[in-house]
Design an enzyme around this catalytic site. Structure first.
Site, short mmCIF file in Angstrom:
data_model
loop_
_atom_site.label_atom_id
_atom_site.label_comp_id
_atom_site.label_asym_id
_atom_site.label_seq_id
_atom_site.Cartn_x
_atom_site.Cartn_y
_atom_site.Cartn_z
N ASP A 162 0.88 -1.16 0.00
CA ASP A 162 0.00 0.00 0.00
C ASP A 162 0.93 1.23 0.00
O ASP A 162 2.11 1.11 0.31
CB ASP A 162 -0.87 -0.05 1.27
CG ASP A 162 -1.64 1.22 1.46
OD1 ASP A 162 -2.31 1.65 0.50
OD2 ASP A 162 -1.58 1.81 2.56
N ASP B 13 -0.06 5.10 0.98
CA ASP B 13 -0.26 6.05 2.07
C ASP B 13 -0.19 5.32 3.42
O ASP B 13 -0.94 4.39 3.66
CB ASP B 13 -1.64 6.72 1.96
CG ASP B 13 -1.77 7.61 0.74
OD1 ASP B 13 -0.93 8.52 0.58
OD2 ASP B 13 -2.71 7.40 -0.06
C1 BG6 Z 1 -5.66 5.81 0.23
C2 BG6 Z 1 -5.80 6.54 1.55
O1 BG6 Z 1 -4.35 5.42 0.03
O2 BG6 Z 1 -6.05 6.66 -0.85
C3 BG6 Z 1 -7.21 7.06 1.70
O3 BG6 Z 1 -5.50 5.65 2.61
C4 BG6 Z 1 -7.57 7.95 0.51
O4 BG6 Z 1 -7.32 7.77 2.91
C5 BG6 Z 1 -7.39 7.15 -0.78
O5 BG6 Z 1 -8.91 8.39 0.61
C6 BG6 Z 1 -7.69 7.97 -2.01
O6 BG6 Z 1 -6.70 8.97 -2.14
P1 BG6 Z 1 -6.72 10.12 -3.22
O7 BG6 Z 1 -5.28 10.60 -3.24
O8 BG6 Z 1 -7.13 9.53 -4.53
O9 BG6 Z 1 -7.67 11.15 -2.75
MG MG Z 2 -2.64 3.11 3.68
#
Ligand code: BG6
Ligand code: MG
Length: 214
Positions: free
Chosen positions: A8, A10
């Site tokens: 993953d 984030d």
């Molecule tokens: C995930 C995060 O990696 O990405 C979530 O953990 C987030 O919190 C999701 O909502 C979508 O991210 P983005 O950058 O497309 O808004």
């Molecule tokens: Mg994550």
């Protein structure tokens, strides 16, 4: 034998968690909606739109599609402004060493993320070239806990289920990994909740697990 690791992004590779939180908090405050860190934990791993739906559970009123679109853009603009500040310093502790170890062992590396900002983030932290295959939020229809992102990443690496591991910080991500029939190494929030097949305080402990064999 493990031949590939799907990460993953984030909260595993890079510490963008605070930026997500601050951007959602700014939106919630603007709308007068209660929002705190516990609610924020439920947003880990799920798409931007589904995150907003979770936040709106505390709202006093209904929003139409136009308003929802505006809120998604508002949050993403604040978030992307913060992403502009990202550098190698934001790479999570142990990640660079772990990637080097995997490279030395010819173990493949993939990203499996719900984020549509994945490519921007990987560019900013200079790690894009380290991954053999990247699946981001733009490439998937269903968000974690749906297994789509990890099935795509596994197929992209050309491996079987039992030849891969997923590394996740989100409870929804660990569930997605299990639905994809892949064992999950939990770190961060998912490890605290003991959701993984292995729950690690330090991501570098994965090296010990790989050396010992599963
Ligand atoms: C995930 C995060 O990696 O990405 C979530 O953990 C987030 O919190 C999701 O909502 C979508 O991210 P983005 O950058 O497309 O808004
Ligand atoms: Mg994550």
């Amino acid at each position: 034998m493990i031949k590939g690791i799907i990460f993953d992004l984030d909260g595993v590779i890079v510490s963008t968690d605070q930026y997500h939180y601050e951007a959602w908090k700014a939106l919630a405050d603007r709308e007068g909606i209660y929002f705190n860190k516990n609610i924020n934990n439920r947003l880990r791993g799920v798409s931007r739109r589904e995150s907003l739906m979770i936040i709106l559970e505390k709202s006093q009123r209904k929003y139409n599609e136009l308003e929802i679109e505006e809120m998604l853009n508002y949050k993403n603009e604040i978030y992307r402004n913060s992403l502009n500040k990202l550098t190698k310093i934001d790479i999570m502790s142990g990640v660079v060493e772990l990637l080097e170890y995997l490279e030395s062992q010819n173990i493949k590396k993939a990203i499996g993320s719900s984020s549509k900002n994945t490519m921007l983030i990987l560019d900013k932290i200079g790690l894009k070239a380290k991954f053999d295959y990247i699946v981001d939020g733009i490439m998937i229809t269903n968000t974690k806990p749906d297994p789509e992102v990890f099935i795509k990443a596994r197929l992209g690496l050309g491996l079987q289920e039992d030849e891969c591991l997923v590394v996740e910080d989100a409870v929804a991500g660990v569930m997605a990994s299990h639905y994809a029939n892949i064992k999950a190494i939990a770190v961060g929030d998912a490890a605290k909740n003991k959701k993984g097949d292995y729950n690690l305080d330090n991501i570098l402990d994965l090296i010990k697990i790989l050396k010992k064999g599963l």
